[in-house]
Design a protein around this motif. Structure first.
Motif, PDB file in Angstrom:
ATOM      1  N   ARG A  95       0.807  -1.219   0.000  1.00 28.20           N
ATOM      2  CA  ARG A  95       0.000   0.000   0.000  1.00 28.20           C
ATOM      3  C   ARG A  95       0.844   1.274   0.000  1.00 28.20           C
ATOM      4  N   GLU A  96       1.855   1.324   0.836  1.00 29.10           N
ATOM      5  CA  GLU A  96       2.687   2.542   0.881  1.00 29.10           C
ATOM      6  C   GLU A  96       3.461   2.729  -0.420  1.00 29.10           C
ATOM      7  N   ASN A  97       3.898   1.629  -1.027  1.00 32.31           N
ATOM      8  CA  ASN A  97       4.559   1.724  -2.328  1.00 32.31           C
ATOM      9  C   ASN A  97       3.599   2.273  -3.380  1.00 32.31           C
ATOM     10  N   PHE A  98       2.347   1.790  -3.343  1.00 36.11           N
ATOM     11  CA  PHE A  98       1.327   2.321  -4.255  1.00 36.11           C
ATOM     12  C   PHE A  98       1.114   3.808  -3.999  1.00 36.11           C
ATOM     13  N   ARG A  99       1.050   4.187  -2.726  1.00 39.45           N
ATOM     14  CA  ARG A  99       0.810   5.592  -2.365  1.00 39.45           C
ATOM     15  C   ARG A  99       1.888   6.492  -2.988  1.00 39.45           C
ATOM     16  N   ILE A 100       3.138   6.051  -2.894  1.00 32.99           N
ATOM     17  CA  ILE A 100       4.251   6.823  -3.455  1.00 32.99           C
ATOM     18  C   ILE A 100       4.187   6.807  -4.989  1.00 32.99           C
ATOM     19  N   ALA A 101       4.025   5.627  -5.561  1.00 34.71           N
ATOM     20  CA  ALA A 101       4.040   5.475  -7.024  1.00 34.71           C
ATOM     21  C   ALA A 101       2.876   6.207  -7.689  1.00 34.71           C
ATOM     22  N   LEU A 102       1.731   6.256  -7.018  1.00 31.50           N
ATOM     23  CA  LEU A 102       0.520   6.841  -7.603  1.00 31.50           C
ATOM     24  C   LEU A 102       0.197   8.217  -7.027  1.00 31.50           C
ATOM     25  N   ASP A 103       1.230   8.990  -6.709  1.00 32.85           N
ATOM     26  CA  ASP A 103       1.027  10.377  -6.266  1.00 32.85           C
ATOM     27  C   ASP A 103      -0.040  10.489  -5.189  1.00 32.85           C
ATOM     28  N   ASN A 143       4.890   3.526 -18.093  1.00 28.90           N
ATOM     29  CA  ASN A 143       6.084   2.669 -18.209  1.00 28.90           C
ATOM     30  C   ASN A 143       6.856   2.630 -16.894  1.00 28.90           C
ATOM     31  N   GLU A 144       6.948   3.780 -16.232  1.00 27.29           N
ATOM     32  CA  GLU A 144       7.632   3.868 -14.936  1.00 27.29           C
ATOM     33  C   GLU A 144       6.927   2.968 -13.910  1.00 27.29           C
ATOM     34  N   LEU A 145       5.600   2.993 -13.912  1.00 32.13           N
ATOM     35  CA  LEU A 145       4.836   2.154 -12.988  1.00 32.13           C
ATOM     36  C   LEU A 145       5.060   0.672 -13.288  1.00 32.13           C
ATOM     37  N   GLU A 158       7.603  -0.681 -14.331  1.00 30.37           N
ATOM     38  CA  GLU A 158       8.963  -1.076 -13.919  1.00 30.37           C
ATOM     39  C   GLU A 158       9.123  -1.076 -12.398  1.00 30.37           C
ATOM     40  N   ASN A 159       8.132  -0.527 -11.691  1.00 30.30           N
ATOM     41  CA  ASN A 159       8.219  -0.351 -10.241  1.00 30.30           C
ATOM     42  C   ASN A 159       7.974  -1.684  -9.534  1.00 30.30           C
ATOM     43  N   GLN A 160       9.029  -2.249  -8.959  1.00 31.92           N
ATOM     44  CA  GLN A 160       8.918  -3.547  -8.302  1.00 31.92           C
ATOM     45  C   GLN A 160       8.176  -3.480  -6.965  1.00 31.92           C
ATOM     46  N   GLY A 161       7.920  -2.289  -6.463  1.00 35.55           N
ATOM     47  CA  GLY A 161       7.230  -2.135  -5.184  1.00 35.55           C
ATOM     48  C   GLY A 161       5.724  -2.285  -5.274  1.00 35.55           C
ATOM     49  N   ILE A 162       5.199  -2.244  -6.515  1.00 34.54           N
ATOM     50  CA  ILE A 162       3.752  -2.372  -6.687  1.00 34.54           C
ATOM     51  C   ILE A 162       3.448  -3.643  -7.488  1.00 34.54           C
ATOM     52  N   ILE A 163       2.176  -3.886  -7.719  1.00 32.87           N
ATOM     53  CA  ILE A 163       1.754  -5.011  -8.557  1.00 32.87           C
ATOM     54  C   ILE A 163       1.804  -4.513  -9.991  1.00 32.87           C
ATOM     55  N   ARG A 164       2.682  -5.112 -10.792  1.00 32.36           N
ATOM     56  CA  ARG A 164       2.941  -4.599 -12.132  1.00 32.36           C
ATOM     57  C   ARG A 164       2.116  -5.324 -13.189  1.00 32.36           C
ATOM     58  N   ASN A 165       0.834  -5.263 -13.040  1.00 34.99           N
ATOM     59  CA  ASN A 165      -0.072  -5.860 -14.016  1.00 34.99           C
ATOM     60  C   ASN A 165      -0.435  -4.763 -15.017  1.00 34.99           C
ATOM     61  N   LYS A 166      -0.043  -4.972 -16.262  1.00 35.79           N
ATOM     62  CA  LYS A 166      -0.216  -3.949 -17.297  1.00 35.79           C
ATOM     63  C   LYS A 166      -1.675  -3.491 -17.418  1.00 35.79           C
ATOM     64  N   LEU A 167      -2.599  -4.453 -17.465  1.00 39.50           N
ATOM     65  CA  LEU A 167      -4.013  -4.097 -17.617  1.00 39.50           C
ATOM     66  C   LEU A 167      -4.524  -3.295 -16.421  1.00 39.50           C
ATOM     67  N   LYS A 168      -4.066  -3.663 -15.230  1.00 39.40           N
ATOM     68  CA  LYS A 168      -4.509  -2.946 -14.026  1.00 39.40           C
ATOM     69  C   LYS A 168      -3.899  -1.545 -13.954  1.00 39.40           C
ATOM     70  N   VAL A 169      -2.672  -1.392 -14.415  1.00 43.77           N
ATOM     71  CA  VAL A 169      -2.048  -0.062 -14.433  1.00 43.77           C
ATOM     72  C   VAL A 169      -2.804   0.847 -15.402  1.00 43.77           C
ATOM     73  N   TYR A 170      -3.081   0.346 -16.603  1.00 47.25           N
ATOM     74  CA  TYR A 170      -3.861   1.136 -17.558  1.00 47.25           C
ATOM     75  C   TYR A 170      -5.264   1.431 -17.010  1.00 47.25           C
ATOM     76  N   ALA A 171      -5.864   0.446 -16.356  1.00 47.36           N
ATOM     77  CA  ALA A 171      -7.194   0.631 -15.771  1.00 47.36           C
ATOM     78  C   ALA A 171      -7.183   1.721 -14.699  1.00 47.36           C
TER      79      ALA A 171
END
Length: 192
Positions: free
Chosen positions: A60-68, A84-86, A88-101
């Motif tokens: 959660r805290e990694n998401f908080r940082i990564a997602l402003d 693309n930065e997201l 590559e971020n190993q601290g979050i769940i790097r599911n392409k469809l979920k990032v775009y969503a």
């Protein structure tokens, strides 16, 4: 002499993990009315789809940082470089469809705010602004979906949201206090 920890009766799903217990004791099932927190839970629940909640909670805290800080106005403007930065971020769940969503959901979230005055007005309108208090004896008996989560899920999808199946929506309803699914024996059941 008993410590407070042995006296407190909690829902069975959170026992044995300090992070889970703290989340259970302070957040889960507390009615959330502010849009920023509702958006945070919406995003976390969509990332949780197919995974365990503790996996998301630990990131959660990694998401908080990564997602402003879950700022949906910023997220709605994310460009391909940020995506693309997201990814590559190993601290979050790097599911392409979920990032775009996440980006498209931020845009859809803003549209709902424009239509209803706030996402909270829209969301809580499904229960006339009053939490549903269930009578769960054992957390394993709590439903994964309900007719109401089906309805909200369909409406969100119609409005362009992604990864908002009925199970995800019901988990959000539980987390944000739209439904009180604390076990009846849990100390939080009556408090909420």
């Amino acid at each position: 002499m008993h410590s407070d920890k042995t006296e407190v009766k909690r829902c069975g799903w959170c026992l044995g993990d300090a992070l889970y217990e703290a989340y259970h004791d302070t957040e889960w099932g507390v009615p959330v009315k502010d849009d920023a927190t509702l958006f945070e839970f919406l995003i976390l629940e969509t990332f949780q789809a197919g995974l365990s909640w503790i996996t998301v909670l630990r990131k959660r805290e990694n998401f908080r940082i990564a997602l402003d800080n879950f700022d949906y106005k910023k997220i709605a403007r994310y460009d391909q470089n940020k995506i693309n930065e997201l990814l590559e971020n190993q601290g979050i769940i790097r599911n392409k469809l979920k990032v775009y969503a996440t980006v498209s959901n931020a845009l859809a979230f803003i549209k709902i705010q424009e239509e209803f005055g706030s996402f909270s007005n829209y969301y809580w309108g499904f229960v006339a602004n009053k939490p549903v208090k269930n009578k769960v004896e054992n957390y394993r008996e709590a439903p994964g979906t309900t007719p109401l989560s089906d309805t909200i899920s369909k409406d969100l999808k119609k409005r362009g949201f992604k990864f908002v199946g009925s199970t995800v929506v019901y988990a959000m309803m539980q987390a944000t206090g739209m439904v009180n699914d604390h076990e009846k024996s849990c100390f939080r059941y009556e408090e909420l």
